[in-house]
Design an enzyme around this catalytic site. Structure first.
Site, mmCIF file in Angstrom:
data_model
loop_
_atom_site.group_PDB
_atom_site.id
_atom_site.type_symbol
_atom_site.label_atom_id
_atom_site.label_comp_id
_atom_site.label_asym_id
_atom_site.label_seq_id
_atom_site.Cartn_x
_atom_site.Cartn_y
_atom_site.Cartn_z
ATOM 1 N NE ARG A 15 29.321 -48.665 88.547
ATOM 2 C CZ ARG A 15 28.976 -47.749 87.655
ATOM 3 N NH1 ARG A 15 29.077 -48.032 86.360
ATOM 4 N NH2 ARG A 15 28.523 -46.563 88.024
ATOM 5 C CE1 TYR A 94 32.368 -44.715 81.379
ATOM 6 C CE2 TYR A 94 32.306 -45.925 83.457
ATOM 7 C CZ TYR A 94 32.269 -45.916 82.071
ATOM 8 O OH TYR A 94 32.134 -47.088 81.389
ATOM 9 C CG ASP A 270 26.132 -40.365 84.260
ATOM 10 O OD1 ASP A 270 25.990 -39.926 85.411
ATOM 11 O OD2 ASP A 270 26.501 -41.521 84.025
#
Length: 376
Positions: A15, A94, A270
């Protein structure tokens, strides 16, 4: 504002933080945009696309970080990227810091201002920048679980949909939020028998309204989970505590009662994962086995669908990127309390209560931290 998007360096992460259309919007607003050469190739976005949109192409991350003030990424900075950070940098990406004490301390030491996608809020509630990746990860989870249930992939040799005269696989979804709802939709579409557990009765009601009686629901208690994992062929861990470490819902003792060859897809990895035996894995080495149970704990699941994920992410982040570029980070967060909720580290201080609590570090009052940071 000088805005930059580097090429992601996490394992099999394709990404990119800015699409050409996002670059064009920033350029139209009068900002300089720098893109590391090759940053978009994994999402089928060429250097020529970025140049045509008005970006300046640069070679290597060191040059990119040196040129830009606002760094727009997808995943948390890797160790070699942290060396390029300066106190005047604003890093928008993030982070998932509650699960990584070392990264938290390194970002504090850098002096940079770190705004986390996953804790930016919305006026009507919810986490608008986490939502698109949660939706994609939720949709991927049954697909990935189905693959690893195949015998040659290490699983039980069970087909989610079953066959005429053979019952479908039992799928247990832990969490009825965004990830859980998407996982439920796909698992049902693949023909599985789905049970969803959550402690929020309203969330369970929303699922029942959406899926009718196709999906079964259960109130989440330790006893209910302990009983449900025994029957599950596939468990999808989708529980979230915003900004904090994910709750441990499956203990090691529970794991020993599960079917041999069952699969756990821990989407919450995560934030530390929902299974006591979960540990981060990568796309190049995605699974491991404990007590005969296959664990899939890849920390960047949407990275396998980088084009879809990049556009979905940019659709959500662009208004905030424009606000940060147009106003400067300090004015932008002063004007928008929802963006301010994403500011987790600034000038060496932690402003996020869940992150401070997770690592036993001091929490700074936000106004004090902003006063010490100065204008930008």
């Amino acid at each position: 504002m000088r805005v930059g998007a580097p090429k992601e360096t996490k394992d099999n992460e394709y990404r990119v933080g800015l699409t050409p259309s996002s670059v064009a919007e920033l350029a139209h607003a009068g900002h300089e945009v720098f893109i590391e050469r090759g940053a978009g190739e994994g999402a089928d976005l060429s250097d020529a696309d970025y140049a045509a949109a008005g970006a300046k192409l640069v070679d290597g991350p060191e040059t990119l970080f040196a040129a830009a003030q606002l760094i727009v990424k997808v995943k948390e900075p890797q160790r070699r990227e942290i060396a390029y950070l300066r106190p005047d940098h604003v890093l928008f990406t993030y982070f998932h810091l509650a699960a990584d004490a070392e990264l938290t301390r390194e970002l504090m030491a850098s002096g940079a201002h770190c705004i986390a996608y996953e804790t930016v809020t919305a006026p009507g509630g919810g986490l608008p920048l986490l939502a698109p990746m949660s939706e994609i990860a939720g949709r991927l989870a049954p697909q990935i679980g189905a693959h690893f249930l195949e015998k040659q992939a290490g699983g039980r040799g069970v087909l989610l949909a079953g066959a005429p005269g053979v019952p479908p696989a039992d799928v247990l979804v832990l969490g009825a939020g965004s990830v859980g709802a998407q996982a439920t939709a796909i698992a049902l579409g693949m023909g599985a028998s789905v049970l969803v557990a959550d402690r929020n009765p309203d969330a369970l009601r929303r699922l029942e309204t959406r899926f009718g009686f196709a999906a079964r629901t259960i109130y989440s208690t330790r006893a209910a989970i302990a009983e449900s994992v025994k029957r599950a062929d596939l468990v999808i861990c989708a529980a979230l505590a915003p900004g904090a470490r994910a709750p441990i819902l499956i203990t090691r003792d529970m794991l020993s009662t599960m079917k041999r060859g069952a699969v756990i897809v821990d989407v919450a990895i995560d934030q530390g994962g929902c299974c006591e035996t979960s540990r981060p894995t990568s796309h190049s080495d995605p699974i491991y086995v404990v007590d005969g149970v296959v664990h899939y704990c890849v920390t960047n699941m949407p990275g396998v669908t980088p084009r879809t994920a990049t556009f979905a992410l940019n659709n959500a982040t662009l208004p905030f990127v424009l606000a940060l570029a147009n106003k400067g980070w300090r004015r932008a967060i002063e004007d928008d309390p929802h963006l301010r909720a994403g500011l987790e580290i600034s000038a060496g201080r932690i402003l996020s209560p869940p992150v401070a609590a997770a690592h036993g570090l001091p929490l700074s009052p936000q106004l004090m931290a902003l006063d010490s940071a100065g204008a930008a």
